[in-house]
Design a protein around this motif. Structure first.
Motif, PDB file in Angstrom:
ATOM      1  N   VAL A   8       0.844  -1.198   0.000  1.00 18.01           N
ATOM      2  CA  VAL A   8       0.000   0.000   0.000  1.00 18.01           C
ATOM      3  C   VAL A   8       0.878   1.247   0.000  1.00 18.01           C
ATOM      4  N   SER A   9       1.924   1.243   0.825  1.00 16.50           N
ATOM      5  CA  SER A   9       2.838   2.389   0.846  1.00 16.50           C
ATOM      6  C   SER A   9       3.590   2.517  -0.473  1.00 16.50           C
ATOM      7  N   TYR A  10       4.039   1.398  -1.018  1.00 17.43           N
ATOM      8  CA  TYR A  10       4.801   1.455  -2.265  1.00 17.43           C
ATOM      9  C   TYR A  10       3.982   2.114  -3.380  1.00 17.43           C
ATOM     10  N   GLU A  55      -8.834   1.491   3.041  1.00 16.75           N
ATOM     11  CA  GLU A  55      -9.506   0.201   2.868  1.00 16.75           C
ATOM     12  C   GLU A  55      -8.623  -0.820   2.155  1.00 16.75           C
ATOM     13  N   LYS A  56      -7.547  -0.358   1.545  1.00 13.23           N
ATOM     14  CA  LYS A  56      -6.668  -1.275   0.824  1.00 13.23           C
ATOM     15  C   LYS A  56      -5.803  -2.117   1.761  1.00 13.23           C
ATOM     16  N   PHE A  57      -5.608  -1.672   2.999  1.00 15.46           N
ATOM     17  CA  PHE A  57      -4.768  -2.446   3.915  1.00 15.46           C
ATOM     18  C   PHE A  57      -5.371  -3.827   4.184  1.00 15.46           C
ATOM     19  N   GLN A  58      -6.680  -3.868   4.430  1.00 14.99           N
ATOM     20  CA  GLN A  58      -7.314  -5.156   4.692  1.00 14.99           C
ATOM     21  C   GLN A  58      -7.229  -6.060   3.473  1.00 14.99           C
ATOM     22  N   ASP A  68      -5.001  -9.482   3.898  1.00 14.95           N
ATOM     23  CA  ASP A  68      -5.772 -10.724   3.785  1.00 14.95           C
ATOM     24  C   ASP A  68      -5.167 -11.614   2.705  1.00 14.95           C
ATOM     25  N   ALA A  69      -4.625 -10.979   1.667  1.00 20.06           N
ATOM     26  CA  ALA A  69      -4.024 -11.747   0.572  1.00 20.06           C
ATOM     27  C   ALA A  69      -2.611 -12.214   0.909  1.00 20.06           C
ATOM     28  N   ILE A 116      -6.002  -0.897  10.220  1.00 13.30           N
ATOM     29  CA  ILE A 116      -5.068  -2.010  10.453  1.00 13.30           C
ATOM     30  C   ILE A 116      -5.436  -2.865  11.661  1.00 13.30           C
ATOM     31  N   GLU A 117      -6.467  -2.483  12.414  1.00 13.06           N
ATOM     32  CA  GLU A 117      -6.735  -3.179  13.670  1.00 13.06           C
ATOM     33  C   GLU A 117      -7.147  -4.637  13.477  1.00 13.06           C
TER      34      GLU A 117
END
Length: 765
Positions: free
Chosen positions: A170-172, A230-233, A237-238, A263-264
């Motif tokens: 996500v950061s990249y 929302e992209k973190f989950q 998950d992947a 991120i929780e």
């Protein structure tokens, strides 16, 4: 047992081994085998050092020949087409993307001419990363053998089990940008396409024996849109699976609480947070831990050189252990130690009492280990007693306090930070005084720092030549620069700064309140290393610092010659600042010291004065809010304090580079002319943002970090695009930044082409 962890170690080597071999490779004086072997040797040294110190979790893949983000782009095939058509070796593709490449054809190789990718600041640090550049045609895949796997196996062969570190997906993507042919592309939408490549990399790491991976998501300290949160989950998950090592999600440099919900619920093995920067986030961030998830407590400062106060840190760690459980707590550096010098033991000239206050990367490794041992119940009383004595010594020292500086600081008011008249009135006076042509040409300040300059400076420092001999040499260099500028037709000249070792260190050495190192090098980008001065006390100026050289340069020419100073915020940000007083106090003290220098220059007949503030954006707090508003106010105020004590006819310049700048921040400085790094900006919207900038501006026209030479036609095409949205009457021609890192042949040709382009536009307009 409470474990210890270091998130990354400086890769440059204690004697700058990486810089020396890299630059030798670029110049053809070292082979690729020598380059790669030096890298391998440095990695082995760093791993062994940490292992012998007792660190439990040691990072690998924290090494890079240029930049760790650029490494990932090369690994994941995020390589724009313009770099792939020359059949370059992977290491040369890396360097071409980082610094550009211009090479004439030979009997066996084709000509190469390609510009570098955009380089910007790594959050609010003085490190620069190469921004990933995506297009609709980007095809993610692992290019050849995966570097993180190779380096993990190297450490394993030495008997050291490491935790590879990788920038998270996500950061990249979020830190990247769309290429100029795909400006409608939002990189974050590429997440689903890049995740299989991350999964493949993680699978290969597990197959090699890695049981943990540190996956950095530093953007969690930024203000993020919901579409990114929302992209973190989706991502984790992947990524979390039986075929992957356990993942520790790492963030640093700020407060993650506004993004905590994102991120929780992630199925990672643990989290790392920066409690040096934001200790007050502990209760909230620790509350998201579930089951066996670990908490890596970033408590040893990865960004500054002051010793950790063991007593305060131990209390914090104890609270973490009580809340989370000892088996789940890891004592760690707040961030990678990339931002600190390698080893304090290399400093033999520091005053012992001051040296005792400092801790460099090697010493911080030991600090992490001692704090983890204390939290585990081991006897470290001797280490704690020595640390307490050092902390007490600094608190009680008279070195840190100057009553006269503090009294003067109390006199600052708004009138002290306001020019005599608004810009339109100043402009009218300056036009009459300087009578500059349309499209004035200038440079940012420095000219090439040749081997001859460095040798003579070293001789003077060692006392093998006299002050008179050194001054004669410097004056000769200044005259060479002045005559060259007159020869090619530049309008506003500079003296070239041959007497200066660094744009911050040079001033720090002449101001009270600073300490200096001999080997305290820190990587800024690529092979560019700096030795940041250390602010140890209240700052003042005992005598003028630049007047002699500026007056001599002006005596050689009828054209205006700029006095060149570094601004208060940049001196603050590019030094290691005090942590016992606010940044505002330090910046305003520097502003007062520079005010004295500016007025002395004016009194000596130097009436075009450039006060550079490239770090003003870098210092911006990472989140919007009151802290950011306060910073913008005192940062601009400190600049205006430095520059407002002059007549309307004195023209104040400033310079900015390698940041995502906001025109409003620059307007607040009220400089008469500003120059901005611009050559690698691809998005026309960036030009548009400055279209209503009221004062004069120069958008940098060529990349001074690259050896390539732009043609006159390239300059003309670039300026034609700019003038579609920016008024010709206000536009200056200048390079991106200073020219100290370049060689004379490329400087001569590049500046000549730039001046000739300006002449073409004068004829046209």
């Amino acid at each position: 047992m409470v474990q210890s962890s270091v998130l990354g170690f400086p890769r440059i080597g204690g004697q700058r081994e990486l810089k020396k071999v890299t630059e030798a490779y670029w110049s053809g004086k070292a082979t690729v085998e020598e380059l790669l072997e030096t890298g391998k040797s440095l990695r082995a040294h760093n791993w062994k050092l940490q292992k012998e110190a007792g660190v439990d979790i040691i990072a690998s893949n924290d090494f890079s020949f240029y930049d760790q983000v650029l490494d990932l782009s090369l690994l994941f095939n995020v390589v724009p087409d313009r770099y792939t058509k020359f059949d370059l070796a992977p290491i040369d593709v890396l360097f071409a993307m980082g610094r550009g490449l211009q090479r004439k054809a030979t009997e066996t190789t084709a000509a190469v001419d390609v510009t570098a990718l955009e380089m910007v600041k790594w959050f609010d640090s003085n490190y620069h990363y190469v921004r990933p550049t995506f297009s609709h045609s980007t095809e993610f895949k692992l290019n050849s053998v995966a570097k993180p796997v190779v380096e993990f196996n190297e450490a394993k062969a030495l008997g050291i089990h490491t935790r590879p570190v990788i920038l998270g997906p996500v950061s990249y993507l979020y830190l990247g940008k769309a290429d100029k042919d795909s400006l409608d592309l939002d990189p974050i939408t590429l997440l689903e396409k890049i995740l299989p490549v991350y999964k493949q990399l993680l699978s290969e790491l597990k197959a090699a024996g890695a049981n943990q991976v540190q996956i950095d998501e530093p953007i969690l300290v930024l203000d993020l849109p919901e579409s990114v949160k929302e992209k973190f989950q989706v991502a984790y998950d992947a990524l979390v699976s039986e075929s992957a090592p356990e993942l520790t999600l790492t963030s640093y440099f700020g407060d993650v609480r506004p993004n905590l919900k994102a991120i929780e619920s992630l199925p990672v093995a643990g989290f790392h947070f920066d409690f040096v920067r934001v200790p007050e986030q502990f209760n909230e961030v620790s509350s998201i831990l579930k089951g066996e998830q670990t908490l890596s407590v970033g408590i040893v400062d990865g960004r500054n050189i002051w010793k950790t106060d063991f007593s305060k840190a131990a209390k914090f760690i104890k609270a973490a252990v009580e809340k989370v459980g000892a088996e789940k707590v890891i004592v760690a550096t707040s961030s990678s130690l990339l931002h600190t010098p390698v080893d304090l033991e290399n400093e033999t000239k520091l005053e012992p009492i001051i040296k005792d206050w400092f801790s460099f990367a090697t010493q911080k490794v030991s600090e992490v280990v001692v704090l983890a041992k204390e939290a585990s119940g081991d006897d470290v009383a001797t280490e704690f007693a020595a640390n307490a004595a050092s902390i007490k010594s600094r608190v009680e020292s008279s070195i840190t306090t100057n009553p006269k500086v503090q009294e003067r600081l109390a006199t600052i008011n708004e009138s002290l930070a306001t020019r005599q008249s608004p810009f339109p009135e100043r402009l009218a006076v300056q036009k009459e005084k300087y009578n500059l042509p349309l499209f004035p040409t200038t440079t940012i300040g420095s000219f090439p720092q040749t081997k001859d300059i460095r040798v003579n400076r070293n001789k003077f420092t060692k006392g093998t030549i006299t002050a008179e001999e050194y001054e004669t040499f410097i004056n000769k260099e200044i005259e060479t620069v002045i005559r060259f500028q007159e020869e090619i037709g530049l309008d506003v000249l500079v003296h070239g700064e041959p007497e200066r070792n660094d744009m911050v260190q040079y001033f720090g050495e002449q101001l009270k309140g600073f300490a200096f190192t001999t080997n305290g090098w820190v990587q800024s980008y690529g092979s560019r290393y700096v030795r940041p001065p250390i602010i140890v006390g209240d700052v003042s100026r005992p005598k003028n610092m630049t007047v002699k050289e500026s007056v001599y340069a002006q005596s050689l020419s009828k054209s205006p010659v700029k006095g060149m100073l570094t601004g208060p915020v940049t001196i603050l940000r590019w030094s290691f600042p005090r942590d016992d007083v606010s940044g505002k106090v330090q910046a305003l003290q520097l502003g007062l010291a520079l005010r004295d220098e500016v007025t002395d220059l004016e009194a000596a007949g130097i009436t075009v004065i450039q006060v550079d503030e490239p770090a003003i954006r870098e210092g911006l707090p990472l989140r919007a809010g009151q802290e950011r508003s306060d910073y913008l106010n005192w940062a601009a105020q400190s600049f205006r304090v430095a520059t407002s004590g002059v007549d309307n006819s004195t023209q104040i310049h400033s310079h900015f580079c390698y940041s995502d700048l906001d025109p409003n921040h620059i307007k607040a400085l009220d400089a008469d002319v500003v120059s901005i790094e611009f050559s690698k900006k691809d998005d026309p919207k960036y030009i548009q943002e400055f279209s209503d900038y009221p004062n004069h501006i120069g958008l940098g026209l060529f990349d001074i970090h690259s050896p390539r030479i732009p043609s006159k036609e390239e300059f003309v095409a670039r300026v034609e695009e700019i003038l579609k949205v920016y008024p010709a009457a206000n536009f200056w021609f200048n390079p991106d930044c200073g020219l100290k890192t370049r060689g004379w042949p490329e400087v001569r040709e590049s500046l000549t082409n730039m001046v000739n382009a300006a002449k073409e536009f004068r004829a046209k307009y």
